[in-house]
Design a protein around this motif. Structure first.
Motif, PDB file in Angstrom:
ATOM      1  N   GLN A  85     -29.377  28.353   1.530  1.00  0.00           N
ATOM      2  CA  GLN A  85     -28.518  27.384   2.194  1.00  0.00           C
ATOM      3  C   GLN A  85     -29.356  26.376   2.986  1.00  0.00           C
ATOM      4  OE1 GLN A  85     -25.716  29.383   4.681  1.00  0.00           O
ATOM      5  NE2 GLN A  85     -25.135  27.458   5.676  1.00  0.00           N
ATOM      6  N   ARG A  86     -30.392  26.859   3.636  1.00  0.00           N
ATOM      7  CA  ARG A  86     -31.228  25.971   4.462  1.00  0.00           C
ATOM      8  C   ARG A  86     -31.868  24.864   3.646  1.00  0.00           C
ATOM      9  NH1 ARG A  86     -28.948  26.905   9.043  1.00  0.00           N
ATOM     10  NH2 ARG A  86     -29.298  28.991   9.851  1.00  0.00           N
ATOM     11  N   HIS A 144     -40.124   7.738   3.137  1.00  0.00           N
ATOM     12  CA  HIS A 144     -39.649   8.290   4.400  1.00  0.00           C
ATOM     13  C   HIS A 144     -39.145   7.231   5.370  1.00  0.00           C
ATOM     14  CE1 HIS A 144     -40.601  12.535   3.819  1.00  0.00           C
ATOM     15  NE2 HIS A 144     -41.596  12.102   3.079  1.00  0.00           N
ATOM     16  N   SER A 172     -23.369  22.241  12.860  1.00  0.00           N
ATOM     17  CA  SER A 172     -24.461  22.819  12.092  1.00  0.00           C
ATOM     18  C   SER A 172     -23.954  24.050  11.362  1.00  0.00           C
ATOM     19  CB  SER A 172     -25.629  23.165  13.005  1.00  0.00           C
ATOM     20  OG  SER A 172     -25.611  24.515  13.349  1.00  0.00           O
ATOM     21  N   ALA A 173     -24.267  24.110  10.094  1.00  0.00           N
ATOM     22  CA  ALA A 173     -23.791  25.223   9.283  1.00  0.00           C
ATOM     23  C   ALA A 173     -24.484  26.499   9.718  1.00  0.00           C
ATOM     24  CB  ALA A 173     -24.084  24.939   7.817  1.00  0.00           C
ATOM     25  N   GLN A 208     -38.037  17.960   1.553  1.00  0.00           N
ATOM     26  CA  GLN A 208     -39.279  17.759   2.292  1.00  0.00           C
ATOM     27  C   GLN A 208     -40.289  18.859   2.007  1.00  0.00           C
ATOM     28  OE1 GLN A 208     -38.834  16.162   6.345  1.00  0.00           O
ATOM     29  NE2 GLN A 208     -36.629  16.132   6.017  1.00  0.00           N
ATOM     30  N   LEU A 209     -39.757  20.032   1.727  1.00  0.00           N
ATOM     31  CA  LEU A 209     -40.624  21.156   1.391  1.00  0.00           C
ATOM     32  C   LEU A 209     -41.206  20.960  -0.010  1.00  0.00           C
ATOM     33  CD1 LEU A 209     -41.334  23.654   2.961  1.00  0.00           C
ATOM     34  CD2 LEU A 209     -39.346  24.800   2.024  1.00  0.00           C
ATOM     35  N   HIS A 239     -31.046  17.972  11.247  1.00  0.00           N
ATOM     36  CA  HIS A 239     -30.212  18.047  12.445  1.00  0.00           C
ATOM     37  C   HIS A 239     -29.298  19.265  12.419  1.00  0.00           C
ATOM     38  CE1 HIS A 239     -27.203  16.045   9.835  1.00  0.00           C
ATOM     39  NE2 HIS A 239     -26.337  16.668  10.592  1.00  0.00           N
ATOM     40  N   GLN A 240     -29.187  19.908  11.278  1.00  0.00           N
ATOM     41  CA  GLN A 240     -28.339  21.093  11.213  1.00  0.00           C
ATOM     42  C   GLN A 240     -29.092  22.364  11.618  1.00  0.00           C
ATOM     43  OE1 GLN A 240     -27.294  19.904   7.117  1.00  0.00           O
ATOM     44  NE2 GLN A 240     -25.174  20.237   7.700  1.00  0.00           N
ATOM     45  N   LYS A 276     -49.188  15.885   5.456  1.00  0.00           N
ATOM     46  CA  LYS A 276     -49.039  16.688   4.247  1.00  0.00           C
ATOM     47  C   LYS A 276     -49.991  16.242   3.157  1.00  0.00           C
ATOM     48  CE  LYS A 276     -44.030  16.984   4.244  1.00  0.00           C
ATOM     49  NZ  LYS A 276     -42.895  16.763   3.340  1.00  0.00           N
ATOM     50  N   GLU A 331     -29.815  21.883   3.631  1.00  0.00           N
ATOM     51  CA  GLU A 331     -29.387  21.283   4.884  1.00  0.00           C
ATOM     52  C   GLU A 331     -30.319  20.174   5.340  1.00  0.00           C
ATOM     53  OE1 GLU A 331     -26.886  25.025   6.697  1.00  0.00           O
ATOM     54  OE2 GLU A 331     -28.836  24.548   7.564  1.00  0.00           O
ATOM     55  N   TYR A 332     -29.807  19.402   6.295  1.00  0.00           N
ATOM     56  CA  TYR A 332     -30.607  18.346   6.908  1.00  0.00           C
ATOM     57  C   TYR A 332     -31.176  18.863   8.226  1.00  0.00           C
ATOM     58  CZ  TYR A 332     -28.687  15.136   3.510  1.00  0.00           C
ATOM     59  OH  TYR A 332     -28.364  14.518   2.351  1.00  0.00           O
ATOM     60  N   PRO A 388     -27.334  11.158   7.056  1.00  0.00           N
ATOM     61  CA  PRO A 388     -26.546  12.388   6.954  1.00  0.00           C
ATOM     62  C   PRO A 388     -26.003  12.856   8.303  1.00  0.00           C
ATOM     63  CG  PRO A 388     -28.887  12.868   6.749  1.00  0.00           C
ATOM     64  CD  PRO A 388     -28.738  11.377   6.708  1.00  0.00           C
ATOM     65  N   ARG A 389     -26.645  12.424   9.411  1.00  0.00           N
ATOM     66  CA  ARG A 389     -26.156  12.861  10.715  1.00  0.00           C
ATOM     67  C   ARG A 389     -24.768  12.332  10.969  1.00  0.00           C
ATOM     68  NH1 ARG A 389     -31.543  10.884  13.467  1.00  0.00           N
ATOM     69  NH2 ARG A 389     -31.143   9.389  11.824  1.00  0.00           N
TER      70      ARG A 389
END
Ligand SMILES: Nc1ncnc2c1ncn2[C@@H]1O[C@H](COP(=O)(O)OP(=O)(O)OP(=O)(O)O)[C@@H](O)[C@H]1O
Ligand SMILES: [Mg+2]
Lengths: 335, 348
Positions: free
Chosen positions: A148-149, B258, B346-347, A113-114, A155-156, B247, A152-153, B337-338
């Protein structure tokens, strides 16, 4: 010097089931390059609608700018073609929203997304460049372990982290203006303070202008150099931060200030609130819109909308009686 | 992610055991269970009762020999304690020994197996057609919400939905096969199928399949199309789409990059039940178009009280259902992914 952004007599309305509803009425303010302007007012007074109008993001086809203009570097945003607007949106003017929990796409990785923001405004960047700059942005907004971020998704991540990601996305192309629509309202207090500090640092480092929307004057005090106070779709008062807090001119601003709890208040005293509530769109009074809650209201206030006075450079107030109100104040101070 | 799928697959075992217990209990407890029914039929062979039940197409009611009864009793283990006979029966089911059809005197598995190619063909074709039409149609309808296209297509899909599929089948058959003679009256392939070239075979199958497939799918467009449309519209209004547009993305790209993937999640969820329902077919349509599929087999076996086949079909459909559910879980996990990572873990 011409202002970076000029909002001139902006009027915005919505088509609703009971006809056309005016929600922003002749709102004018300027934003200078590099400054932080606060936009305050109670819920429903039209802050978000004003911001969305600037971004060209009003819900279509219900929302419509039907009067006034928005000039960004002398370009009229409501009148430029859509593809020109897309080149400005997210690039020169970026926006972050109130709800970081839902503002990111839940099924795409943060990095994706970034990276998308780069691909939109600087197509043709190599993957390595995009990754390097994404990492740089995440670091800039204070996200630990950015490598790492990126993988990630949403929700994490916690709410505060997500808002930081949103800020990073907004910063991606080094915008001239960042519109922050209540970016901390959904976060808890310590995180709120961190995000405010981050915005302040970013503004100092990048020199971008910020329009900071909130209903909390306390937050405004920490961040902004100038404030626009809105009430029921109109501007009540506009002033530099210092004078606004020491000499509020509009009775509404006075009420707002009085309702901020202070440390030197007697403990356990009742908080002052402004009596009554914001009139709904259908029941707007014909004169001054604050009239039903104003302790200073007289006959004239009911019949006639106040014109905007400019009592001092950089100050504006829309009240028939601001002189009397403040004369009373001066009296009170002198006794 | 792998652990999610492993866990999901391991769940098949207890679920399947649960299903088999139910089927087994049916064979035992239902009044007029297979043995009793067989005995009755055998006793009344040639009498009024057999006449009444065999009215279907003259095949039923054939007397069971003592050998057949003994075989049934042995297959279901009626002479042993319940638990023992269940375990033994389950053991047989697991190696696909589903007993012997009382009607055809063939092993049940062979009878069922014969119908698989036809049922799978129609099932997969229906599935592809349904999703192939409903997903794009739902997308266009969501984007063009409340336009003429949206309204007309809604009217059409609901028209198809309102008419029972066998009525559609009969109508199509009467018009295009009997009257206009554009399509064959029924069957899966022509009599000279084996003499045809490879390409000719494909054409022949499709030629036979057109009308039944239309009958199968006419009613199934409405639900899936509206599901797709509503799901996409919900997502178009979502904040992350506004973020994408803020954006500087154009609307079209925001829809496809999306909103679309998110809106496929409910579609993926419904995939499992669709796959198993469609594989088991519809006996009415199979009857109308004279297709030898699962649906017809099940129906005829019921009418003929060919219990081993009925039970076999029950077990197989239950298994298909389980597999379908797992497939849809996998689909959901692939898009969301959830699900894959779990919201909690969460990592750090
Ligand atoms: N899509 C819409 N259709 C009709 N009316 C709308 C719509 N969006 C906003 N409004 C109306 O516009 C007015 C201003 O809304 P806006 O969202 O700008 O308020 P706000 O000042 O941002 O409030 P908050 O602090 O709650 O965010 C409200 O009265 C609201 O009812
Ligand atoms: Mg708002």
């Amino acid at each position: 010097m011409a202002a970076l952004l000029r909002v001139e007599e902006l009027s915005v309305g919505f088509d609703t089931e009971d006809g056309f509803a005016d929600v922003v009425d002749h709102v004018s303010f300027d934003l200078e390059a590099g400054e932080t302007l606060g936009l305050v007012g109670e819920s429903g007074c039209g802050k978000s609608v004003t911001a969305l109008s600037i971004m060209g993001l009003l819900p279509k086809p219900a929302g419509r700018i039907h009067g006034g203009d928005i000039l960004f570097k002398d370009e009229s945003l409501p009148r430029i073609p859509p593809d020109r607007m897309r080149a400005i949106r997210g690039n020169r003017i970026a926006m972050i929203f109130q709800e970081p929990m839902t503002a990111l796409n839940p099924v795409q990785r943060v990095g994706h997304q970034l990276a998308e923001t780069f691909s939109l405004h600087e197509p043709g960047l190599s993957t390595e460049t995009v990754t390097r700059r994404s990492l740089g942005l995440l670091e800039q907004v204070g996200i630990p372990a950015p490598e790492q971020r990126l993988l990630e998704y949403p929700h994490q991540l916690s709410g505060g982290m997500r808002q930081r990601v949103m800020i990073a996305m907004a910063l991606a192309s080094g915008p001239d203006i960042l519109i922050a629509d209540e970016p901390t309202t959904a976060l808890d207090v310590t995180i709120q303070a961190q995000i405010l500090e981050l915005l302040r640092d970013l503004q100092r480092d990048t020199g971008m202008a910020i329009i900071f929307i909130t209903h909390d004057l306390g937050v405004i005090a920490e961040l902004c150099s100038r404030v626009v106070v809105m009430y029921a779709g109109r501007i009540a008062e506009q002033a530099p931060i210092g004078p606004l807090f020491t000499h509020p001119l509009h009775p509404y601003t006075r009420g707002l200030l009085a309702s901020i709890p202070r440390l030197d208040d007697e403990p356990k005293t009742l908080l002052t609130t402004i009596p009554g509530s914001v009139p709904g769109i259908e029941e707007l009074p014909s004169g001054c819109r604050f009239v039903n809650r104003c302790p200073f209201a007289v006959e004239r206030c009911h019949g006639q909308a106040p014109v905007i006075d400019a009592p001092a450079p950089g100050r504006k107030v829309a009240c028939h009686r601001w002189r009397e109100v403040n004369a009373g104040d001066a009296e009170a101070r002198s006794t | 992610m792998t652990s999610y799928f492993v866990r999901r697959f391991l769940l098949i075992v207890p679920t399947f055991i649960g299903v088999t217990v139910l089927v087994f209990v049916l064979t035992r407890l239902v009044p007029g269970g297979p043995i009793e029914r067989m005995l009755q039929e055998a006793a009344m062979a040639g009498g009024d009762f057999a006449e009444a039940t065999s009215g279907y197409d003259g095949l039923g009611g054939s007397a069971l020999s003592d050998d057949q009864i003994a075989e049934l009793e042995a297959y279901y283990g009626f002479d042993k304690p319940v638990l023992v006979s269940y375990v033994e029966w389950l053991g047989k089911v697991l190696v696909l020994d589903l007993g012997t059809s009382t009607r055809y005197n063939d092993p049940v598995w062979d009878t069922i197996k014969e119908r698989f190619p036809i049922s799978i063909f129609y099932g997969v074709a229906t599935l592809i057609l349904t999703y192939g039409v409903c997903i794009p149609l739902g997308i266009v309808k969501a984007i063009r919400h409340k336009t003429a296209f949206d309204n007309v297509s809604s009217a059409l899909v609901f028209f198809g939905y309102a008419i029972p599929n066998y009525v559609v089948g009969i109508g199509l058959l009467a018009l295009f096969a009997a009257h206009l003679e554009w399509f064959p009256l029924g069957g899966f392939v022509s009599d000279d199928f084996y003499a045809l070239s490879g390409f000719g075979k494909v054409v022949d199958v499709l030629w036979h399949a057109t009308l039944p497939l239309l009958a199968y799918t006419a009613g199934s467009f409405a639900v899936m199309t509206m599901l797709m449309k509503n799901s996409l519209m919900d997502n178009l209004a979502a904040e992350y789409v506004r973020t994408a547009i803020a954006k500087g993305m154009n609307f079209r790209r925001a829809v496809f990059n999306h909103a679309l993937r998110n809106s496929l999640i409910p579609i993926a969820t419904s995939f499992g039940s669709n796959i198993s329902l469609i594989l088991t077919g519809s006996f009415l349509i199979e009857k109308i178009f004279n297709i030898d599929g699962f649906g017809l087999l099940g129906f005829e076996s019921l009418v003929e009280r060919d219990y081993p086949v009925v039970m076999g079909i029950l077990v197989i459909s239950a298994l298909l259902f389980l597999i379908g559910n797992i497939l849809s879980d996998i689909c959901v996990a692939l898009v969301d992914p959830r699900v894959r990572f779990g919201s909690g873990e969460s990592a750090q």
